[in-house]
Write a protein that holds these residues in place. Structure first.
Motif, mmCIF file in Angstrom:
data_model
loop_
_atom_site.group_PDB
_atom_site.id
_atom_site.type_symbol
_atom_site.label_atom_id
_atom_site.label_comp_id
_atom_site.label_asym_id
_atom_site.label_seq_id
_atom_site.Cartn_x
_atom_site.Cartn_y
_atom_site.Cartn_z
ATOM 1 N N GLU A 30 20.607 46.444 77.382
ATOM 2 C CA GLU A 30 19.914 47.501 76.675
ATOM 3 C C GLU A 30 20.901 48.580 76.240
ATOM 4 N N GLY A 31 20.456 49.413 75.296
ATOM 5 C CA GLY A 31 21.282 50.525 74.866
ATOM 6 C C GLY A 31 21.453 51.542 75.986
ATOM 7 N N LYS A 32 22.509 52.322 75.913
ATOM 8 C CA LYS A 32 22.767 53.350 76.917
ATOM 9 C C LYS A 32 23.032 54.687 76.235
ATOM 10 N N LEU A 52 32.185 57.609 71.234
ATOM 11 C CA LEU A 52 31.078 56.839 70.660
ATOM 12 C C LEU A 52 31.015 57.036 69.141
ATOM 13 N N GLN A 53 31.225 58.261 68.690
ATOM 14 C CA GLN A 53 31.192 58.515 67.247
ATOM 15 C C GLN A 53 32.282 57.729 66.517
ATOM 16 N N ASP A 66 16.189 55.345 69.582
ATOM 17 C CA ASP A 66 15.828 56.029 70.827
ATOM 18 C C ASP A 66 16.985 56.873 71.376
ATOM 19 N N LYS A 67 18.001 57.099 70.546
ATOM 20 C CA LYS A 67 19.155 57.952 70.870
ATOM 21 C C LYS A 67 20.182 57.288 71.794
ATOM 22 N N THR A 68 19.992 56.006 72.095
ATOM 23 C CA THR A 68 20.984 55.288 72.895
ATOM 24 C C THR A 68 21.956 54.567 71.964
#
Length: 256
Positions: A30-32, A52-53, A66-68
């Motif tokens: 899943e995303g984190k 991350l960017q 969902d912002k992950t």
């Protein structure tokens, strides 16, 4: 002080942290979020966010609704290209031929793709009753010989992902995580995996992982046959043959 001692190679801190984030996301089903990643990797939230960017800009990570964050298919393509560059088909061709001659059954070379194996080469059985899968065909990791061999060799990394994906295909499929883990333990102990008809009824298969020197699995060799073709003592013999062949390919990778 020994002036001739070799210097330790310098490791770029930013690159190292970025790769650790990418490896973490690749291993996750899943995303984190930024907070979870920063805690797991011991990084500050601001540093995690900046890295991350960068990974998003380069196309290796995507920012989900969902912002992950999660790894993209670009990461998968790089990994697949690395496997292809190992020339596994060429390296394993003699061992495939050997297994075909020794068993008379269908033999496969497979690699992992997500939670499945993909058959990238094979030698067909010439027997009237035989097992069959096309090159490019797939099967779930947890219920075929090649898949279970790869899973056993990389279980620490794949444990969390495989648990929710234990789909049932026959009445022999191992869908309980504890039962699967015990089976994988037996696989590691004896050196080969054994599928007792867990993906297709009455089709048995054996598999052994092909590994890099550090133990990372990059593929597996397999033997597949209808249960009616299984000779007396076949489990031990076929298992020993496929384990020997996989060790031979692994040794070639280690000498490259």
């Amino acid at each position: 002080m020994n002036m001739d001692a070799p210097k330790e190679p310098k490791v770029d801190s930013t690159l190292s942290k970025g790769l650790s984030i990418l490896e973490n996301l690749v291993a996750s089903q899943e995303g984190k979020g930024v907070t979870d990643l920063s805690k797991e990797l011991g990084l500050t939230k601001s540093n995690t966010f900046r890295l991350l960017q960068t990974l998003v800009t380069l196309g290796y990570v995507q920012h989900l609704p969902d912002k992950t964050y999660s790894a993209t298919l670009k990461t998968w393509r790089v990994g697949r290209a690395s496997v292809e560059n190992l020339n596994l088909r060429e390296l394993a061709a003699p061992e495939l031929s050997f297994l075909s001659q020794e068993t008379g059954e269908t033999v496969y070379l497979a690699v992992r793709e997500g939670l499945s194996v993909v058959y990238i080469d094979k030698v067909d059985s010439q027997k009237p009753i035989r097992s069959w899968n096309a090159i490019g065909g797939t099967a779930p990791l947890h219920c075929v010989g090649t898949g279970k061999a790869i899973l056993a060799a990389d279980y620490d990394k794949l444990r969390d992902q495989i648990g929710p994906a234990l789909t049932r295909h026959t009445d022999r499929t191992l869908t309980d995580p504890g039962a699967l883990e015990a089976d994988l333990g037996r696989t590691l102990k004896r050196g080969f995996a054994y599928d007792t008809g867990e993906f297709r009824d009455r089709i048995l298969s054996f598999g052994a992982a092909i590994t890099l020197p550090g133990g990372e699995p990059v593929g597996a060799l397999g033997i597949s046959l209808p249960d009616i073709n299984m000779p007396e003592g076949g489990e031990e013999r076929f298992g020993a043959l496929v384990a020997h062949a996989a060790r031979s390919v692994s040794a070639k990778l280690g000498s490259r």
